[in-house]
Design a protein around this motif. Structure first.
Motif, mmCIF file in Angstrom:
data_model
loop_
_atom_site.group_PDB
_atom_site.id
_atom_site.type_symbol
_atom_site.label_atom_id
_atom_site.label_comp_id
_atom_site.label_asym_id
_atom_site.label_seq_id
_atom_site.Cartn_x
_atom_site.Cartn_y
_atom_site.Cartn_z
ATOM 1 N N GLU A 27 50.523 39.968 25.312
ATOM 2 C CA GLU A 27 49.717 40.112 24.290
ATOM 3 C C GLU A 27 50.504 41.130 23.462
ATOM 4 O O GLU A 27 49.488 40.701 22.285
ATOM 5 C CB GLU A 27 48.465 40.226 24.270
ATOM 6 C CG GLU A 27 46.846 40.457 23.476
ATOM 7 C CD GLU A 27 45.726 40.198 24.654
ATOM 8 O OE1 GLU A 27 44.639 40.707 24.366
ATOM 9 O OE2 GLU A 27 45.986 39.462 25.156
ATOM 10 N N ILE A 28 50.936 42.253 24.159
ATOM 11 C CA ILE A 28 51.258 43.028 23.174
ATOM 12 C C ILE A 28 52.252 43.043 21.721
ATOM 13 O O ILE A 28 51.642 43.849 20.473
ATOM 14 C CB ILE A 28 52.071 44.399 24.051
ATOM 15 C CG1 ILE A 28 52.171 45.429 23.269
ATOM 16 C CG2 ILE A 28 53.197 44.185 24.571
ATOM 17 C CD1 ILE A 28 50.680 45.748 22.509
ATOM 18 N N VAL A 43 52.337 40.505 20.047
ATOM 19 C CA VAL A 43 51.210 39.581 19.085
ATOM 20 C C VAL A 43 49.985 40.835 18.540
ATOM 21 O O VAL A 43 49.724 40.164 17.599
ATOM 22 C CB VAL A 43 51.190 38.189 19.315
ATOM 23 C CG1 VAL A 43 52.157 37.640 19.919
ATOM 24 C CG2 VAL A 43 49.900 38.170 20.336
ATOM 25 N N SER A 44 50.462 41.929 18.710
ATOM 26 C CA SER A 44 49.248 42.626 18.678
ATOM 27 C C SER A 44 49.214 43.597 17.598
ATOM 28 O O SER A 44 48.009 43.944 16.374
ATOM 29 C CB SER A 44 49.012 44.400 19.707
ATOM 30 O OG SER A 44 50.357 44.775 19.708
ATOM 31 N N LYS A 49 52.821 51.273 20.523
ATOM 32 C CA LYS A 49 52.923 50.425 21.567
ATOM 33 C C LYS A 49 53.992 48.934 22.131
ATOM 34 O O LYS A 49 54.142 49.031 22.704
ATOM 35 C CB LYS A 49 51.697 49.783 21.703
ATOM 36 C CG LYS A 49 50.336 50.608 21.732
ATOM 37 C CD LYS A 49 49.181 50.184 21.183
ATOM 38 C CE LYS A 49 47.826 51.067 21.630
ATOM 39 N NZ LYS A 49 46.222 50.691 21.712
ATOM 40 N N VAL A 50 54.137 48.738 21.058
ATOM 41 C CA VAL A 50 55.463 47.055 20.774
ATOM 42 C C VAL A 50 56.555 48.211 21.612
ATOM 43 O O VAL A 50 57.111 47.872 22.978
ATOM 44 C CB VAL A 50 55.949 46.685 19.891
ATOM 45 C CG1 VAL A 50 56.636 45.493 20.015
ATOM 46 C CG2 VAL A 50 54.492 45.917 19.071
ATOM 47 N N TRP A 94 56.437 48.895 25.390
ATOM 48 C CA TRP A 94 56.243 48.100 26.025
ATOM 49 C C TRP A 94 57.812 47.924 26.100
ATOM 50 O O TRP A 94 58.339 47.287 27.442
ATOM 51 C CB TRP A 94 55.518 46.879 25.250
ATOM 52 C CG TRP A 94 55.732 45.882 26.851
ATOM 53 C CD1 TRP A 94 54.817 45.467 27.482
ATOM 54 C CD2 TRP A 94 56.267 44.613 26.662
ATOM 55 N NE1 TRP A 94 55.168 44.218 27.599
ATOM 56 C CE2 TRP A 94 56.710 44.029 27.221
ATOM 57 C CE3 TRP A 94 57.918 44.299 25.446
ATOM 58 C CZ2 TRP A 94 56.803 42.365 27.673
ATOM 59 C CZ3 TRP A 94 58.621 43.186 25.821
ATOM 60 C CH2 TRP A 94 57.753 42.597 26.696
ATOM 61 N N HIS A 126 50.646 46.114 16.798
ATOM 62 C CA HIS A 126 50.658 47.372 17.078
ATOM 63 C C HIS A 126 52.088 48.336 17.471
ATOM 64 O O HIS A 126 52.596 47.621 18.124
ATOM 65 C CB HIS A 126 50.004 48.090 18.507
ATOM 66 C CG HIS A 126 48.292 48.394 17.831
ATOM 67 N ND1 HIS A 126 47.769 48.736 16.569
ATOM 68 C CD2 HIS A 126 47.591 47.278 18.159
ATOM 69 C CE1 HIS A 126 46.386 48.577 16.897
ATOM 70 N NE2 HIS A 126 46.331 47.926 17.796
#
Length: 239
Positions: free
Chosen positions: A197-198, A200-201, A206-207, A210, A203
């Motif tokens: 999910e991250i 396609v967020s 945050k990507v 991750w 952000h």
């Protein structure tokens, strides 16, 4: 122009895969040049003999020092590293590839049979490089691997410079997992899998976090040797 020369008993093996994809396009565009030279050209007898039985006995044959040395002398250029592909050599690395790509080129000696007369290695100060803990029939395939690694680092070869900086081994870590469309996919095992999910967020920060977390975890699990070296290097820098 970055110049590569391969000394081989089977020069017709080149360019092989180096004539395709990114390396092949760069070769055709004149970004780099490849010469494959037949070692047998430097044999003196009518049978073009390049090998002989080893002193002390044992299985197999050894490449003759006079023939191979003549080939190296004819191909060597000032300032160009001379490398012998050998299973006993120093493991080839991304860092060494960057060093070679930053220079004028490379001379690669492709061994055959049981090996090369040690006096040639000493006399020409050949750098022995290994592409893995296994034995091939000859150095040609290993030489192609080294060249492919170097050529893709040459300016203008890769379309996106940032791609190289995020690849495995560039900073001592393996690469993070990759995903593309469709976002939901069912594999042959019948299990439906979603893209994290991250990703396609939207952000980007945050990507990035991750991806770095994944790189560290994958490296720790799959290559504990790399993970240990990286931790040691980090601890040394902190001191």
């Amino acid at each position: 122009m970055w110049r590569a020369t391969a000394l081989s008993l089977f020069p017709e093996m080149f360019p092989g895969p180096l004539g395709e994809s990114l390396a092949g396009k760069a070769l055709r565009d004149g970004v780099w040049q490849l010469s494959a030279i037949d070692i047998r050209r430097f044999a003196k007898d009518r049978h073009r003999t390049v090998d002989d039985a080893p002193f002390g006995g044992g299985a197999g044959m050894v490449m003759k020092p006079d023939v191979l040395s003549a080939a190296i002398e004819a191909a060597a250029e000032p300032g160009v590293p001379k490398i012998l592909l050998s299973p006993r050599g120093t493991p080839f690395s991304q860092a060494r590839a960057r060093q070679l790509a930053a220079g004028p080129g490379v001379l690669l000696v492709c061994g055959r049979f049981e090996g090369v007369d040690e006096r040639v290695i000493e006399g020409h100060a050949l750098e022995e490089i290994s592409v893995g803990d296994f034995v091939l029939s000859g150095g040609e395939v290993a030489a192609m691997a080294v060249l492919d690694c170097c050529v893709r680092l040459l300016p203008g070869v890769m379309g996106e410079p940032a791609s190289a900086s995020e690849e495995s081994f560039e900073d001592g870590l393996l690469e993070y997992p990759h995903y593309t469309r469709p976002a939901s996919w069912t594999g042959p095992d019948g299990i439906e899998r979603q893209v994290p999910e991250i990703l396609v967020s939207g952000h980007h920060g945050k990507v990035a976090e991750w991806r770095m977390k994944e790189r560290r975890e994958i490296t720790r699990r799959r290559r504990p040797d790399l993970w240990a070296r990286r931790r040691t290097a980090t601890e040394t820098e902190e001191k």
